[in-house]
Design a protein around this motif. Structure first.
Motif, PDB file in Angstrom:
ATOM      1  N   SER A 181     -47.117 -39.421  91.213  1.00 58.87           N
ATOM      2  CA  SER A 181     -48.181 -40.209  90.582  1.00 58.87           C
ATOM      3  C   SER A 181     -49.312 -39.290  90.106  1.00 58.87           C
ATOM      4  O   SER A 181     -49.907 -39.527  89.063  1.00 58.87           O
ATOM      5  N   LYS A 182     -49.550 -38.213  90.868  1.00 56.29           N
ATOM      6  CA  LYS A 182     -50.591 -37.274  90.435  1.00 56.29           C
ATOM      7  C   LYS A 182     -50.227 -36.630  89.090  1.00 56.29           C
ATOM      8  O   LYS A 182     -51.091 -36.399  88.246  1.00 56.29           O
ATOM      9  N   GLN A 183     -48.938 -36.397  88.908  1.00 56.91           N
ATOM     10  CA  GLN A 183     -48.497 -35.830  87.629  1.00 56.91           C
ATOM     11  C   GLN A 183     -48.813 -36.773  86.468  1.00 56.91           C
ATOM     12  O   GLN A 183     -48.875 -36.358  85.319  1.00 56.91           O
ATOM     13  N   TYR A 184     -48.937 -38.068  86.798  1.00 53.93           N
ATOM     14  CA  TYR A 184     -49.237 -39.051  85.756  1.00 53.93           C
ATOM     15  C   TYR A 184     -50.611 -39.676  85.987  1.00 53.93           C
ATOM     16  O   TYR A 184     -50.778 -40.889  85.945  1.00 53.93           O
ATOM     17  N   LYS A 185     -51.532 -38.827  86.287  1.00 49.73           N
ATOM     18  CA  LYS A 185     -52.951 -39.214  86.429  1.00 49.73           C
ATOM     19  C   LYS A 185     -53.166 -40.351  87.435  1.00 49.73           C
ATOM     20  O   LYS A 185     -53.929 -41.293  87.182  1.00 49.73           O
ATOM     21  N   GLY A 186     -52.445 -40.278  88.525  1.00 54.16           N
ATOM     22  CA  GLY A 186     -52.645 -41.253  89.584  1.00 54.16           C
ATOM     23  C   GLY A 186     -51.938 -42.579  89.359  1.00 54.16           C
ATOM     24  O   GLY A 186     -52.061 -43.493  90.159  1.00 54.16           O
ATOM     25  N   ASN A 187     -51.188 -42.684  88.283  1.00 49.57           N
ATOM     26  CA  ASN A 187     -50.496 -43.930  87.992  1.00 49.57           C
ATOM     27  C   ASN A 187     -48.983 -43.698  87.986  1.00 49.57           C
ATOM     28  O   ASN A 187     -48.419 -43.227  86.999  1.00 49.57           O
ATOM     29  N   LEU A 188     -48.362 -44.028  89.116  1.00 49.67           N
ATOM     30  CA  LEU A 188     -46.927 -43.764  89.260  1.00 49.67           C
ATOM     31  C   LEU A 188     -46.105 -44.441  88.164  1.00 49.67           C
ATOM     32  O   LEU A 188     -45.105 -43.894  87.687  1.00 49.67           O
ATOM     33  N   SER A 189     -46.524 -45.618  87.753  1.00 51.18           N
ATOM     34  CA  SER A 189     -45.788 -46.336  86.695  1.00 51.18           C
ATOM     35  C   SER A 189     -45.658 -45.494  85.437  1.00 51.18           C
ATOM     36  O   SER A 189     -44.661 -45.586  84.715  1.00 51.18           O
ATOM     37  N   GLY A 190     -46.672 -44.675  85.188  1.00 55.72           N
ATOM     38  CA  GLY A 190     -46.657 -43.825  84.000  1.00 55.72           C
ATOM     39  C   GLY A 190     -45.429 -42.928  83.945  1.00 55.72           C
ATOM     40  O   GLY A 190     -44.938 -42.589  82.864  1.00 55.72           O
ATOM     41  N   ALA A 191     -44.914 -42.561  85.118  1.00 51.27           N
ATOM     42  CA  ALA A 191     -43.746 -41.682  85.171  1.00 51.27           C
ATOM     43  C   ALA A 191     -42.512 -42.343  84.567  1.00 51.27           C
ATOM     44  O   ALA A 191     -41.594 -41.665  84.112  1.00 51.27           O
ATOM     45  N   PHE A 192     -42.509 -43.670  84.575  1.00 47.07           N
ATOM     46  CA  PHE A 192     -41.287 -44.379  84.165  1.00 47.07           C
ATOM     47  C   PHE A 192     -41.473 -45.216  82.903  1.00 47.07           C
ATOM     48  O   PHE A 192     -40.606 -45.990  82.529  1.00 47.07           O
ATOM     49  N   LYS A 193     -42.596 -45.047  82.275  1.00 46.36           N
ATOM     50  CA  LYS A 193     -42.941 -45.868  81.113  1.00 46.36           C
ATOM     51  C   LYS A 193     -41.940 -45.762  79.980  1.00 46.36           C
ATOM     52  O   LYS A 193     -41.659 -46.731  79.282  1.00 46.36           O
ATOM     53  N   GLU A 194     -41.402 -44.540  79.814  1.00 44.80           N
ATOM     54  CA  GLU A 194     -40.544 -44.290  78.652  1.00 44.80           C
ATOM     55  C   GLU A 194     -39.093 -44.682  78.899  1.00 44.80           C
ATOM     56  O   GLU A 194     -38.284 -44.600  77.991  1.00 44.80           O
ATOM     57  N   THR A 195     -38.766 -45.039  80.122  1.00 45.13           N
ATOM     58  CA  THR A 195     -37.347 -45.112  80.440  1.00 45.13           C
ATOM     59  C   THR A 195     -36.768 -46.527  80.396  1.00 45.13           C
ATOM     60  O   THR A 195     -37.451 -47.502  80.685  1.00 45.13           O
ATOM     61  N   LYS A 196     -35.485 -46.580  80.019  1.00 42.56           N
ATOM     62  CA  LYS A 196     -34.731 -47.832  80.098  1.00 42.56           C
ATOM     63  C   LYS A 196     -33.740 -47.763  81.255  1.00 42.56           C
ATOM     64  O   LYS A 196     -32.909 -48.643  81.430  1.00 42.56           O
ATOM     65  N   THR A 197     -33.841 -46.691  82.013  1.00 42.84           N
ATOM     66  CA  THR A 197     -32.937 -46.496  83.148  1.00 42.84           C
ATOM     67  C   THR A 197     -33.070 -47.643  84.140  1.00 42.84           C
ATOM     68  O   THR A 197     -34.170 -48.117  84.415  1.00 42.84           O
ATOM     69  N   LYS A 198     -31.928 -48.062  84.652  1.00 35.95           N
ATOM     70  CA  LYS A 198     -31.881 -49.096  85.684  1.00 35.95           C
ATOM     71  C   LYS A 198     -32.072 -48.409  87.034  1.00 35.95           C
ATOM     72  O   LYS A 198     -31.494 -47.344  87.262  1.00 35.95           O
TER      73      LYS A 198
END
Lengths: 198, 377
Positions: B288-305
């Protein structure tokens, strides 16, 4: 069961996003997946049932609707379904509010405690009703807050919840509920199905 | 360790910029594969190993002569069936089974790199393994799967390469190493560094090995992989090959003997410096730190199940931390399933014979494979 699934399915538009709360073993999810939409998720509290769903490849999350619906963003589903589970919650009002937040529309089905067969048992036998639809005894029932079709109808109007459609089911007979036939439907139906919106 | 064993290896020539700022190139990645890649290349599963794992997921491990570390999960007719899937597993960089790590020989000096090896992160490990996938010419993996540190790599992999896997299964892991996790890792590192044979990491120059320190590190860590109930049921206060206490510091109790044994077999197969580097990589992991404290940001681009799995008795990577991953995914409407499996076997549950875990995992992978193939995504 099959009739209920058909009615729910008919209330849902194709290729929409659906969440089934209290999805059990995923039978309704499977039915909707085959008939309406691939984009369907489930939330279920029982580990065993969650595992059954996942084994079928269904996307289900183990969790409690009373605490875990919060994690879904507002209006993140086109439809949220609560099939015959409302009565099992500690706080049904809170759950309804959460459902209305998460879903643009909500489908709630309730086993009708006002059905005449149920009423007769209490009236004549003097015992808590046990029916096909409500098979548990008073001491082992998961149902904490039984209500009738009329109760739910009144609840919606007192809370300013819009009822888009309300359907009564008796055996396999389907009919619409409205203000004028409410008392009769409340007596003559074993299941009520409501499509609501906040 | 690995010196005389012929491991499958490729040399990555593309320079890899590490998080620490250094750049590495022409470095080896050791890997193993199981099963066959189908003609559409649609059946590949990349498995990530945990802290002390290696590329030998299944079958006989040629170094230890024991079963591969995930033999309950991967193999013929196993939940990840190698009759059906092409399974790839690489030794992480920093490791000691043939991939670039502190025990790699520096060709210019002829000596092991030791603690001159750069600090690596989970991100670096994943980027290195992505090079292997490119080398194998796999455009899209069917799945990325891993437990513990393997699960962290699953999360990082999807964050870095959002369109490279159709399915991601992080098991018994976390998106950010907790204070407790860091504390246990630090204990292990201090045990190694306190061993006089560690020699600041250049023990191999002196033909030494900090066995004692590494064994203590392993013993401490091993406790964290079990549960109190599991320990109590298996060992209780049972005595080891004796009828009464000896009033000394020998291993009176079975649990002591067991831990000593675990420590002693570990030093035969694992490099102390690798233990330092890999635990450090885990401690630095904070997605989450890699994405400015927002863990969701890490997966925003993905369509992975996603399918997240935790275990009831795992107190090292507890359900609450696994749930945070689920919550982050739900908050962006990602496709995520989650179950907490009932087990008394602690964090180690993902490596062991836990029938409901194996069944759920296997059924889920197989039915998802079927659905995805039918849809021809």
């Amino acid at each position: 069961m099959k009739e209920e699934f058909n009615i729910i399915s008919n209330l849902i538009e194709e290729n929409t996003r659906v969440l089934d709360v209290g999805c059990g073993n995923g039978d309704l999810m499977k039915f909707l997946q085959e008939n309406k939409t691939k984009d369907i998720r489930g939330l279920e509290i029982s580990k065993e049932k969650v595992q059954n769903c996942l084994s079928k490849g269904l996307t289900v999350i183990e969790g409690n609707a009373e605490s875990d619906l919060k994690q879904f963003p507002k209006s993140s589903f086109d439809y949220v379904i609560l099939s015959q589970t409302l009565q099992a919650f500690l706080n049904p009002e809170l759950v309804i509010n959460e459902l209305l937040k998460v879903g643009k529309k909500v489908i709630v089905t309730i086993p009708n405690f006002g059905y005449w067969r149920v009423r007769l048992q209490l009236l004549f036998k003097g015992t808590m009703p046990v029916t096909e639809n409500l098979p548990h005894e008073w001491y082992n029932t998961p149902n904490l807050h039984m209500c009738t079709i009329k109760d739910f109808y009144n609840f919606c109007s007192s809370k300013n919840i819009k009822i888009f459609k309300s359907i009564a089911l008796k055996k396999s007979r389907i009919s619409e509920i409205n203000k004028s036939n409410l008392n009769y439907k409340n007596l003559d139906s074993h299941l009520g199905i409501f499509l609501i919106e906040s | 360790m690995n010196k005389n064993i012929d491991t499958k290896k490729i040399i990555i020539s593309n320079p890899l910029k590490l998080d620490c700022g250094k750049e590495i190139n022409n470095f080896p990645i050791a890997y193993e594969t199981y099963g066959k890649l189908n003609s559409e290349k649609s059946n590949a599963i990349l498995v990530f190993h945990a802290l002390t794992g290696d590329q030998y997921v299944s079958g006989k491990n040629p170094i230890t002569n024991k079963d591969g570390w995930w033999s309950y999960v991967v193999g013929e007719n196993k939940p990840i069936d190698t009759n059906k899937f092409f399974v790839i597993c690489a030794n992480v960089i920093g490791g000691c089974m043939g991939s670039y790590g502190p025990s790699t020989i520096n060709e210019s000096t002829g000596k092991q790199i030791g603690t001159d090896f750069p600090i690596i992160t989970i991100n670096d490990m994943v980027n290195a393994q992505h090079e292997l996938i490119k080398y194998l010419e796999i455009e899209k993996l069917f799945a990325v799967v891993g437990g513990s540190m393997g699960g962290m790599q699953v999360l990082q992999f999807v964050a870095n390469f959002p369109d490279k896997a159709k399915l991601a299964i992080p098991i018994a892991c976390t998106s950010s190493h907790s204070a407790q996790n860091i504390a246990f890792n630090e204990l292990g590192r201090q045990a190694i560094m306190a061993d006089s044979k560690w020699e600041n990491g250049f023990y191999s120059n002196y033909k030494l090995n900090p066995d004692k320190g590494l064994a203590v590190a392993r013993m401490a860590a091993h406790i964290t992989y079990l549960s109190e109930k599991g320990l109590q049921e298996k060992f209780g206060r049972k005595l080891q090959d004796r009828d009464s206490l000896r009033y000394g510091f020998e291993a009176d109790f079975q649990i002591e003997s067991y831990l000593r044994y675990q420590g002693s077999v570990f030093v035969d197969r694992f490099d102390a410096n690798s233990y330092l580097y890999i635990t450090r990589a885990m401690d630095y992991f904070d997605l989450s730190k890699q994405y400015k404290g927002n863990l969701s940001g890490a997966f925003k681009e993905t369509k992975t199940k996603f399918f997240v799995i935790s275990f009831t008795s795992d107190w090292l990577y507890p359900t609450s931390e696994n749930r945070e991953i689920v919550i982050a995914l739900n908050s962006i409407g990602a496709d995520v399933g989650f179950v907490e499996i009932e087990s008394d076997k602690g964090h180690d549950s993902f490596l062991l014979d836990v029938p409901s875990f194996l069944k759920t995992l296997g059924d889920y992978i197989n039915s998802t494979y079927k659905v995805i193939n039918e849809r021809r995504i």
